[in-house]
Design a protein around this motif. Structure first.
Motif, PDB file in Angstrom:
ATOM      1  N   GLU A  16      53.642  56.126  36.836  1.00 48.31           N
ATOM      2  CA  GLU A  16      53.920  57.091  35.644  1.00 48.31           C
ATOM      3  C   GLU A  16      55.038  56.959  34.848  1.00 48.31           C
ATOM      4  O   GLU A  16      54.689  57.236  33.557  1.00 48.31           O
ATOM      5  N   GLU A  17      56.233  56.860  35.618  1.00 46.29           N
ATOM      6  CA  GLU A  17      57.392  56.528  34.653  1.00 46.29           C
ATOM      7  C   GLU A  17      57.321  55.445  33.663  1.00 46.29           C
ATOM      8  O   GLU A  17      57.688  55.466  32.578  1.00 46.29           O
ATOM      9  N   LYS A  37      55.120  55.916  30.684  1.00 41.71           N
ATOM     10  CA  LYS A  37      56.009  56.726  29.658  1.00 41.71           C
ATOM     11  C   LYS A  37      56.886  56.128  28.768  1.00 41.71           C
ATOM     12  O   LYS A  37      56.806  56.185  27.614  1.00 41.71           O
TER      13      LYS A  37
END
Length: 169
Positions: A23-24, A27
């Motif tokens: 997820e990081e 982003k």
């Protein structure tokens, strides 16, 4: 008719960590294709470098997910196989007759002791390979195929008797 929901398996603390890393990464680099092998290797290195205090967050997440899984599986959530659907294996009747053997198996029963004596250091797999090679060049396959045909008749007769008895009960 609504589709039965399958029981989702429990996730490990490491799986939660990898999910967070992914997820990081999304982003920071939106739209970029992730090379799984490299990403996985980097996540593994990060995980190994983390101390127990840093891992605690993910271990707590895994504990909560385990509780969810236990609760759902106790309630009889679909699937019943850790989230992996599919057919359940039928239990075999212990009184059912044994299947008939093929010619190759009759050959193996006769030759296995000879192979073991000739190659005492061979394991099960090596013995099977050697038996396969010998079967390919076996000059009297007809003998073993005849034994297999006779055993097939025996099996069919026993099955007929067995299943006719079952139908009576």
């Amino acid at each position: 008719m609504p589709k039965e929901s399958k029981l989702r398996g429990k996730m490990s603390s490491y799986a939660f960590f990898v999910q967070t890393c992914r997820e990081e990464h999304k982003k920071k680099h939106p739209g970029e294709q992730v090379v799984f092998a490299e990403f996985s290797k980097k996540c593994s290195e990060k995980w190994k470098a983390m101390n127990a205090k840093e891992k605690k967050r993910f271990e707590d997440m895994a504990e909560k997910d385990k509780a969810r899984f236990d609760k759902e599986s106790a309630a009889g959530g679909g699937g019943g196989r850790g989230g992996r659907g599919g057919k359940r294996k039928k239990t075999k009747d212990p009184n059912a007759p044994k299947r008939s053997l093929s010619g190759f198996f009759f050959f193996c029963n006769e030759e296995r002791s000879k192979v073991k004596a000739q190659f005492p250091g061979y394991g099960v797999g090596d013995i099977a390979k050697e038996l396969g090679k010998r079967w390919e060049v076996c000059p009297n396959k007809q003998k073993f195929e005849a034994m297999a045909a006779k055993d097939k008749l025996r099996y069919e007769q026993v099955c007929y008797t067995f299943f006719s008895i079952l139908s009576i009960l």
